[in-house]
Scaffold this motif. Structure first.
Motif, PDB file in Angstrom:
ATOM      1  N   LYS A 152      -5.128  41.557  28.464  1.00 54.85           N
ATOM      2  CA  LYS A 152      -4.112  40.784  27.742  1.00 54.85           C
ATOM      3  C   LYS A 152      -3.184  40.055  28.714  1.00 54.85           C
ATOM      4  O   LYS A 152      -2.819  38.905  28.501  1.00 54.85           O
ATOM      5  CB  LYS A 152      -3.301  41.685  26.809  1.00 54.85           C
ATOM      6  N   ARG A 153      -2.784  40.751  29.792  1.00 55.32           N
ATOM      7  CA  ARG A 153      -1.932  40.095  30.797  1.00 55.32           C
ATOM      8  C   ARG A 153      -2.680  38.956  31.478  1.00 55.32           C
ATOM      9  O   ARG A 153      -2.112  37.904  31.762  1.00 55.32           O
ATOM     10  CB  ARG A 153      -1.432  41.103  31.835  1.00 55.32           C
ATOM     11  N   LYS A 154      -3.958  39.169  31.755  1.00 54.66           N
ATOM     12  CA  LYS A 154      -4.782  38.122  32.377  1.00 54.66           C
ATOM     13  C   LYS A 154      -4.830  36.892  31.466  1.00 54.66           C
ATOM     14  O   LYS A 154      -4.663  35.761  31.929  1.00 54.66           O
ATOM     15  CB  LYS A 154      -6.194  38.667  32.620  1.00 54.66           C
ATOM     16  N   ASN A 155      -5.022  37.102  30.182  1.00 51.40           N
ATOM     17  CA  ASN A 155      -5.048  35.984  29.224  1.00 51.40           C
ATOM     18  C   ASN A 155      -3.702  35.272  29.168  1.00 51.40           C
ATOM     19  O   ASN A 155      -3.639  34.038  29.129  1.00 51.40           O
ATOM     20  CB  ASN A 155      -5.451  36.479  27.835  1.00 51.40           C
ATOM     21  N   LEU A 156      -2.615  36.042  29.178  1.00 48.31           N
ATOM     22  CA  LEU A 156      -1.279  35.447  29.172  1.00 48.31           C
ATOM     23  C   LEU A 156      -1.047  34.651  30.452  1.00 48.31           C
ATOM     24  O   LEU A 156      -0.523  33.532  30.411  1.00 48.31           O
ATOM     25  CB  LEU A 156      -0.214  36.537  29.006  1.00 48.31           C
ATOM     26  N   LEU A 159      -2.773  31.430  30.211  1.00 47.60           N
ATOM     27  CA  LEU A 159      -2.095  30.571  29.240  1.00 47.60           C
ATOM     28  C   LEU A 159      -0.907  29.855  29.861  1.00 47.60           C
ATOM     29  O   LEU A 159      -0.686  28.670  29.619  1.00 47.60           O
ATOM     30  CB  LEU A 159      -1.652  31.404  28.026  1.00 47.60           C
ATOM     31  N   ILE A 160      -0.142  30.570  30.689  1.00 46.63           N
ATOM     32  CA  ILE A 160       1.063  29.960  31.262  1.00 46.63           C
ATOM     33  C   ILE A 160       0.848  29.406  32.670  1.00 46.63           C
ATOM     34  O   ILE A 160       1.771  28.879  33.279  1.00 46.63           O
ATOM     35  CB  ILE A 160       2.269  30.916  31.210  1.00 46.63           C
ATOM     36  N   ALA A 168       2.557  43.095  36.413  1.00 48.74           N
ATOM     37  CA  ALA A 168       3.205  43.068  35.097  1.00 48.74           C
ATOM     38  C   ALA A 168       4.688  42.727  35.243  1.00 48.74           C
ATOM     39  O   ALA A 168       5.232  41.952  34.445  1.00 48.74           O
ATOM     40  CB  ALA A 168       3.025  44.409  34.394  1.00 48.74           C
ATOM     41  N   ASN A 169       5.349  43.275  36.266  1.00 51.93           N
ATOM     42  CA  ASN A 169       6.783  43.003  36.463  1.00 51.93           C
ATOM     43  C   ASN A 169       7.048  41.538  36.806  1.00 51.93           C
ATOM     44  O   ASN A 169       7.988  40.933  36.295  1.00 51.93           O
ATOM     45  CB  ASN A 169       7.356  43.904  37.553  1.00 51.93           C
ATOM     46  N   MET A 170       6.224  40.968  37.674  1.00 54.95           N
ATOM     47  CA  MET A 170       6.409  39.561  38.030  1.00 54.95           C
ATOM     48  C   MET A 170       6.084  38.659  36.837  1.00 54.95           C
ATOM     49  O   MET A 170       6.765  37.658  36.609  1.00 54.95           O
ATOM     50  CB  MET A 170       5.536  39.202  39.238  1.00 54.95           C
ATOM     51  N   LEU A 171       5.070  39.017  36.056  1.00 59.95           N
ATOM     52  CA  LEU A 171       4.735  38.258  34.853  1.00 59.95           C
ATOM     53  C   LEU A 171       5.913  38.288  33.882  1.00 59.95           C
ATOM     54  O   LEU A 171       6.259  37.262  33.286  1.00 59.95           O
ATOM     55  CB  LEU A 171       3.468  38.823  34.204  1.00 59.95           C
ATOM     56  N   LEU A 172       6.540  39.436  33.731  1.00 60.69           N
ATOM     57  CA  LEU A 172       7.714  39.555  32.865  1.00 60.69           C
ATOM     58  C   LEU A 172       8.832  38.636  33.354  1.00 60.69           C
ATOM     59  O   LEU A 172       9.466  37.939  32.551  1.00 60.69           O
ATOM     60  CB  LEU A 172       8.187  41.011  32.824  1.00 60.69           C
TER      61      LEU A 172
END
Length: 188
Positions: A152-156, A159-160, A168-172
């Motif tokens: 799911k994080r990979k897909n997000l 997307l962005i 996960a923390n840097m993505l947030l």
């Protein structure tokens, strides 16, 4: 050509040449893994981080993340921003074959991708007091703590337009720069 007040840290001379055509900024090369042995370079980056701030822009591969994390840790507590290029398969024109992971580096990115990455980094200091997306939100959305959260994080990330291997923390952090909580939740 856009002006950037922070110094931009890149891995190599071809990255510097590529960025020089797009931005008016001080661009500093780490010479890849040589940064691990170069205390003078770390001192320079530390001074720049204190004086004008720095933006770390490395490739989206494992080597780029190792270099980014090393610099980030050495400059802890200083003015450091992050710019991320997306994970794009391919090879740079000057090379005979693609790199180990088959991803384009900074030098191979389209203008739009580089400018987008730098604009996100620039926005990071302008994040206002809007309601933030939290680690709990990520958990409730299945972006952490579940069997398929990595996917799911990979897909997000795709997307962005940031690297798939981002933490996960840097993505947030990036999601909070780009979206209000309301707009982010609309993605799901």
């Amino acid at each position: 050509m856009i002006h950037i007040k922070e110094a931009i840290i890149v891995e190599g001379k071809y990255d510097k040449i590529r960025l020089s055509s797009l931005v008016d900024a001080n661009i500093i090369c780490t010479d890849g893994f040589m940064i691990f042995k170069n205390e003078e370079m770390i001192h320079l980056l530390s001074v720049l981080a204190d004086e004008c701030g720095v933006i770390i822009l490395t490739d989206a591969d494992a080597a780029g993340f190792k270099i980014r994390n090393y610099i980030k840790n050495r400059l802890e507590g200083k003015k450091v921003k992050h710019a991320f290029i997306p994970s794009v398969s391919g090879k740079e024109k000057r090379k005979e074959k693609a790199g180990k992971e088959g991803l384009l580096g900074v030098e191979g990115m389209r203008d739009e991708a580089l400018l987008h990455a730098l604009s996100i980094a620039e926005k990071s200091e302008k994040v206002n007091q809007k309601e933030k997306i939290t680690k709990s939100d990520f958990y409730l959305l299945g972006l952490t703590g579940s069997k398929n959260s990595r996917e799911k994080r990979k897909n997000l990330a795709n997307l962005i337009g940031v690297p798939e291997r981002i933490s996960a923390n840097m993505l947030l952090d990036i999601v909070n720069i780009l979206y209000s909580k309301e707009k982010f939740l609309e993605l799901f």
